[in-house]
Design a protein around this motif. Structure first.
Motif, PDB file in Angstrom:
ATOM      1  N   GLU A   3     104.084  86.386  36.491  1.00 40.59           N
ATOM      2  CA  GLU A   3     105.273  85.566  36.747  1.00 40.59           C
ATOM      3  C   GLU A   3     106.582  86.315  36.484  1.00 40.59           C
ATOM      4  O   GLU A   3     107.655  85.815  36.814  1.00 40.59           O
ATOM      5  N   ARG A  41     110.855  91.047  36.925  1.00 35.98           N
ATOM      6  CA  ARG A  41     111.394  92.410  36.971  1.00 35.98           C
ATOM      7  C   ARG A  41     110.467  93.430  37.633  1.00 35.98           C
ATOM      8  O   ARG A  41     110.741  94.618  37.643  1.00 35.98           O
ATOM      9  N   TRP A  45      99.295  97.949  20.153  1.00 33.18           N
ATOM     10  CA  TRP A  45     100.091  97.772  21.360  1.00 33.18           C
ATOM     11  C   TRP A  45     101.002  98.991  21.530  1.00 33.18           C
ATOM     12  O   TRP A  45     101.766  99.328  20.631  1.00 33.18           O
TER      13      TRP A  45
HETATM   14  C1  FMN Z   1     105.850  95.353  33.658  1.00 35.96           C
HETATM   15  C2  FMN Z   1     105.804  94.131  32.796  1.00 35.96           C
HETATM   16  C3  FMN Z   1     104.873  94.043  31.771  1.00 35.96           C
HETATM   17  C4  FMN Z   1     104.788  92.924  30.978  1.00 35.96           C
HETATM   18  N1  FMN Z   1     103.860  92.882  29.983  1.00 35.96           N
HETATM   19  C5  FMN Z   1     103.782  91.771  29.218  1.00 35.96           C
HETATM   20  C6  FMN Z   1     102.822  91.683  28.178  1.00 35.96           C
HETATM   21  O1  FMN Z   1     102.052  92.591  27.904  1.00 35.96           O
HETATM   22  N2  FMN Z   1     102.764  90.538  27.453  1.00 35.96           N
HETATM   23  C7  FMN Z   1     103.599  89.478  27.709  1.00 35.96           C
HETATM   24  O2  FMN Z   1     103.487  88.467  27.033  1.00 35.96           O
HETATM   25  N3  FMN Z   1     104.525  89.546  28.674  1.00 35.96           N
HETATM   26  C8  FMN Z   1     104.638  90.660  29.433  1.00 35.96           C
HETATM   27  N4  FMN Z   1     105.572  90.714  30.422  1.00 35.96           N
HETATM   28  C9  FMN Z   1     106.456  89.554  30.631  1.00 35.96           C
HETATM   29  C10 FMN Z   1     107.760  89.734  29.870  1.00 35.96           C
HETATM   30  O3  FMN Z   1     107.518  89.947  28.530  1.00 35.96           O
HETATM   31  C11 FMN Z   1     108.687  88.534  30.050  1.00 35.96           C
HETATM   32  O4  FMN Z   1     108.020  87.362  29.732  1.00 35.96           O
HETATM   33  C12 FMN Z   1     109.093  88.474  31.430  1.00 35.96           C
HETATM   34  O5  FMN Z   1     109.618  89.746  31.766  1.00 35.96           O
HETATM   35  C13 FMN Z   1     110.134  87.359  31.646  1.00 35.96           C
HETATM   36  O6  FMN Z   1     111.289  87.873  32.091  1.00 35.96           O
HETATM   37  P1  FMN Z   1     111.594  88.220  33.644  1.00 35.96           P
HETATM   38  O7  FMN Z   1     111.042  87.120  34.501  1.00 35.96           O
HETATM   39  O8  FMN Z   1     113.087  88.314  33.656  1.00 35.96           O
HETATM   40  O9  FMN Z   1     110.958  89.557  33.951  1.00 35.96           O
HETATM   41  C14 FMN Z   1     105.669  91.836  31.216  1.00 35.96           C
HETATM   42  C15 FMN Z   1     106.621  91.928  32.233  1.00 35.96           C
HETATM   43  C16 FMN Z   1     106.707  93.052  33.019  1.00 35.96           C
HETATM   44  C17 FMN Z   1     107.753  93.152  34.079  1.00 35.96           C
END
Ligand code: FMN
Length: 152
Positions: A70, A73, A93
């Motif tokens: 979801e 970015r 991690w």
């Molecule tokens: C490349 C990438 C890796 C991510 N990895 C994790 C993760 O390991 N665990 C997690 O809870 N969220 C992860 N996220 C989600 C982010 O922590 C965050 O919830 C999300 O980026 C919400 O913001 P956005 O919609 O502006 O990107 C990841 C997001 C991206 C883009």
């Protein structure tokens, strides 16, 4: 009975080149949620591309993966691995950043990931995520060295 473990790995493209502030925020946010789910893994960011592996109990991995899918970015997510695994490849991690991020936190995280990689004893089929991430990281190192040499 030990809890069965599951691993997922994917690649994706950043929607824009992330600065160190955004990477730090992503790392902190991911770490905070992953801990609550018993999920460990590695997130690599090289030249606008992500590769990530997450592992842990099936339900926790599914919840983390949902957040990842979801997130706004990145886009073009391609799943490389989604299967049960016998053991964790990553005890903690980690995050690795391919370029010098001008951020102590990111550079420290990258050094810690490289230490973990070089100290990994057995890298075999029982840790498929580690095999994928190691190949991606080595490949990006070769590409970077070639770029530096071409400039010299
Ligand atoms: C490349 C990438 C890796 C991510 N990895 C994790 C993760 O390991 N665990 C997690 O809870 N969220 C992860 N996220 C989600 C982010 O922590 C965050 O919830 C999300 O980026 C919400 O913001 P956005 O919609 O502006 O990107 C990841 C997001 C991206 C883009």
């Amino acid at each position: 009975m030990p809890v069965p473990l599951h691993a997922i790995a994917y690649v994706s493209s950043a929607t824009h080149l992330l600065d160190s502030g955004e990477l730090e925020q992503l790392l902190a946010d991911a770490r905070e949620f992953n801990v609550t789910q018993g999920v460990t893994g590695v997130l690599l960011y090289v030249d606008g591309c992500f590769m990530q592996c997450i592992e842990g109990p099936m339900e926790g991995v599914a919840r983390v993966y949902q957040r990842i899918k979801e997130a706004s970015r990145h886009r073009g997510l391609i799943e490389l691995l989604n299967q049960p695994v016998k053991r964790r490849a990553f005890p903690d991690w980690h995050m690795g950043c391919g370029s010098n991020a001008q951020s102590e936190m990111i550079n420290d995280a990258t050094e810690s990931w490289e230490r973990m990689l070089s100290s990994a004893r057995e890298v075999d089929e029982s840790v498929p995520g580690l095999l994928l991430l190691r190949a991606f990281w080595k490949e990006s190192r070769v590409a970077r060295t070639k770029r530096v040499m071409a400039k010299a």
